[in-house]
Design an enzyme around this catalytic site. Structure first.
Site, PDB file in Angstrom:
ATOM      1  N   THR A  91     -29.969  21.988 -61.810  1.00 12.01           N
ATOM      2  CA  THR A  91     -28.656  21.334 -61.791  1.00 12.01           C
ATOM      3  C   THR A  91     -27.678  21.995 -60.822  1.00 12.01           C
ATOM      4  O   THR A  91     -26.732  21.359 -60.361  1.00 12.01           O
ATOM      5  CB  THR A  91     -28.022  21.327 -63.195  1.00 12.01           C
ATOM      6  OG1 THR A  91     -27.844  22.679 -63.630  1.00 12.01           O
ATOM      7  CG2 THR A  91     -28.862  20.567 -64.184  1.00 12.01           C
ATOM      8  N   ASP A  92     -27.900  23.275 -60.495  1.00  5.60           N
ATOM      9  CA  ASP A  92     -26.880  24.007 -59.725  1.00  5.60           C
ATOM     10  C   ASP A  92     -26.594  23.387 -58.357  1.00  5.60           C
ATOM     11  O   ASP A  92     -25.451  23.341 -57.924  1.00  5.60           O
ATOM     12  CB  ASP A  92     -27.281  25.473 -59.571  1.00  5.60           C
ATOM     13  CG  ASP A  92     -27.259  26.214 -60.902  1.00  5.60           C
ATOM     14  OD1 ASP A  92     -26.689  25.670 -61.867  1.00  5.60           O
ATOM     15  OD2 ASP A  92     -27.800  27.331 -60.972  1.00  5.60           O
ATOM     16  N   THR A 149     -34.021  24.357 -64.487  1.00  2.00           N
ATOM     17  CA  THR A 149     -34.096  24.691 -65.916  1.00  2.00           C
ATOM     18  C   THR A 149     -35.036  23.776 -66.685  1.00  2.00           C
ATOM     19  O   THR A 149     -35.727  24.210 -67.602  1.00  2.00           O
ATOM     20  CB  THR A 149     -32.683  24.607 -66.532  1.00  2.00           C
ATOM     21  OG1 THR A 149     -31.882  25.609 -65.916  1.00  2.00           O
ATOM     22  CG2 THR A 149     -32.700  24.828 -68.023  1.00  2.00           C
ATOM     23  N   SER A 180     -32.703  25.959 -58.244  1.00  2.00           N
ATOM     24  CA  SER A 180     -32.148  25.161 -57.141  1.00  2.00           C
ATOM     25  C   SER A 180     -31.233  25.965 -56.220  1.00  2.00           C
ATOM     26  O   SER A 180     -30.883  25.500 -55.136  1.00  2.00           O
ATOM     27  CB  SER A 180     -31.441  23.915 -57.672  1.00  2.00           C
ATOM     28  OG  SER A 180     -30.253  24.248 -58.334  1.00  2.00           O
TER      29      SER A 180
HETATM   30  N1  ASP Z   1     -30.274  27.722 -62.264  1.00  2.00           N
HETATM   31  C1  ASP Z   1     -30.818  26.427 -62.615  1.00  2.00           C
HETATM   32  C2  ASP Z   1     -31.122  25.669 -61.321  1.00  2.00           C
HETATM   33  O1  ASP Z   1     -30.249  25.124 -60.717  1.00  2.00           O
HETATM   34  C3  ASP Z   1     -29.861  25.695 -63.472  1.00  2.00           C
HETATM   35  C4  ASP Z   1     -30.341  24.367 -64.000  1.00  2.00           C
HETATM   36  O2  ASP Z   1     -31.329  23.804 -63.599  1.00  2.00           O
HETATM   37  O3  ASP Z   1     -29.632  23.824 -64.882  1.00  2.00           O
HETATM   38  O4  ASP Z   1     -32.249  25.661 -60.906  1.00  2.00           O
END
Ligand code: ASP
Length: 335
Positions: free
Chosen positions: A86-87, A13, A55
């Protein structure tokens, strides 16, 4: 001389832009760098694009490639920041902790809940924390988020939307930002136990199984028939498994007898497992399961992958799980 920090961008993100297919990674590390100069005037920042992925699309081979890259270039830098979605950040942070044991510089993963181009994003704050941890001279693999720094191997994503998305499960934060600045608690950092050597081997023949009432124990023999070498079972409470109807404890014993590594832990994210308390745990223990104790699911899964990449000998595998390698686990004194 200014400290040199390398920022490796993998996507997520933080670097995302809106497209017709929804939010997806799009900003290059150069574009991110333009934003970051404000938070790092006293440092020399360099950037590198490793990949540009949500991710969910980061895989174990990417962990190994990232570890190998760090092994090649670490001598040129004082610290490394990895921008990551973050995932699955906690999985990458956990696995890098194992692959990069005794790493001689800080490697700090970060990401954000909103893109760095968003006016109210958490991205700049998280990068500021990660960059200053990376410049702080404390070696190890860390995750920086929401003004706190956690050991990579203790990090778990616990919220899907709030800025406070991560927790350091069963272990204190190793650093926090407050009126004292970035305050690092050095006594909580992993000790250097030997020379740094990248150890990127892993097995992908492992499975994560969460028990639920009525689960069919034959799943274990099916997994074995499919070539799986290890399974991490999230049991109930302290790690219990059924042994009456749907006798899971016997199925576990059979799987171990047939050469499967069975690691058992708790579905509860906090306080961990101890299979020696209840009959539902003891039967599995006597059947040969190994204990995950208070490891996060992310650390348990990646440690299982990593250990099975180092050895196939049951006694060595057992030894690895009786060893706290990078402060990923608290092993009770009595065990
Ligand atoms: N879907 C995103 C990822 O993990 C979520 C994020 O980065 O917060 O790439």
């Amino acid at each position: 001389m200014k400290k040199r920090i390398l920022i490796i961008n993998t996507g997520g993100t933080l670097s995302s832009v809106t497209s017709e297919h929804g939010l997806s990674p799009g900003l290059s590390s150069g574009e991110i760098l333009e934003e970051l100069r404000m938070v790092s005037r006293n440092l020399t920042l360099e950037t590198e694009d490793f990949c540009s992925l949500d991710s969910a699309n980061i895989f174990p081979e990417d962990w190994a490639a990232l570890a190998a890259k760090i092994g090649q270039i670490y001598g040129n830098y004082d610290g490394i920041v990895i921008i990551h979605g973050t995932d699955t950040l906690a999985y990458t942070a956990s696995m890098l902790s194992f692959m990069l044991q005794n790493v001689p510089l800080p490697v700090v993963l970060t990401g954000s809940q909103l893109s760095i181009s968003h006016p109210v994003a958490d991205a700049m704050e998280n990068c500021r924390c990660a960059i200053h941890m990376a410049a702080g001279g404390c070696a190890g693999v860390f995750a920086a988020f929401n003004r706190k720094v956690m050991l990579g191997c203790r990090t778990s994503k616990i919220r899907s939307m709030s800025f406070d998305a991560f927790d350091s499960a069963n272990y204190p934060n190793v650093a926090e930002i407050s009126a004292l600045g970035l305050h690092i608690r050095k006594e909580l950092l992993p000790e250097k136990k030997g020379v740094f050597r990248v150890q990127p081997d892993y097995s992908d023949k492992i499975f994560l199984l969460k028990l639920y009432p009525g689960i069919d124990p034959s799943i274990l023999s099916l997994l074995q028939a499919q070539g799986y070498k290890g399974v991490y079972i999230e049991g109930f409470g302290l790690g219990g498994m059924p042994f009456l109807k749907h006798d899971f404890a016997s199925a576990v014993r059979d799987a171990v007898d047939n050469g499967m590594t069975v690691l058992a832990g708790s579905q509860c994210p906090y306080e961990g497992s101890n299979l020696s308390v209840y009959e539902t745990g003891l039967l599995a223990l006597r059947g040969g399961v190994l204990q995950a104790y208070d490891m996060t699911a992310e650390a348990a899964v990646t440690k299982l992958m990593w250990v099975l990449g180092q050895t196939e000998k049951p006694e060595e595998i057992r030894d690895y799980f009786q060893t706290n390698l990078v402060r990923e686990v608290t092993i009770p004194q009595t065990d």
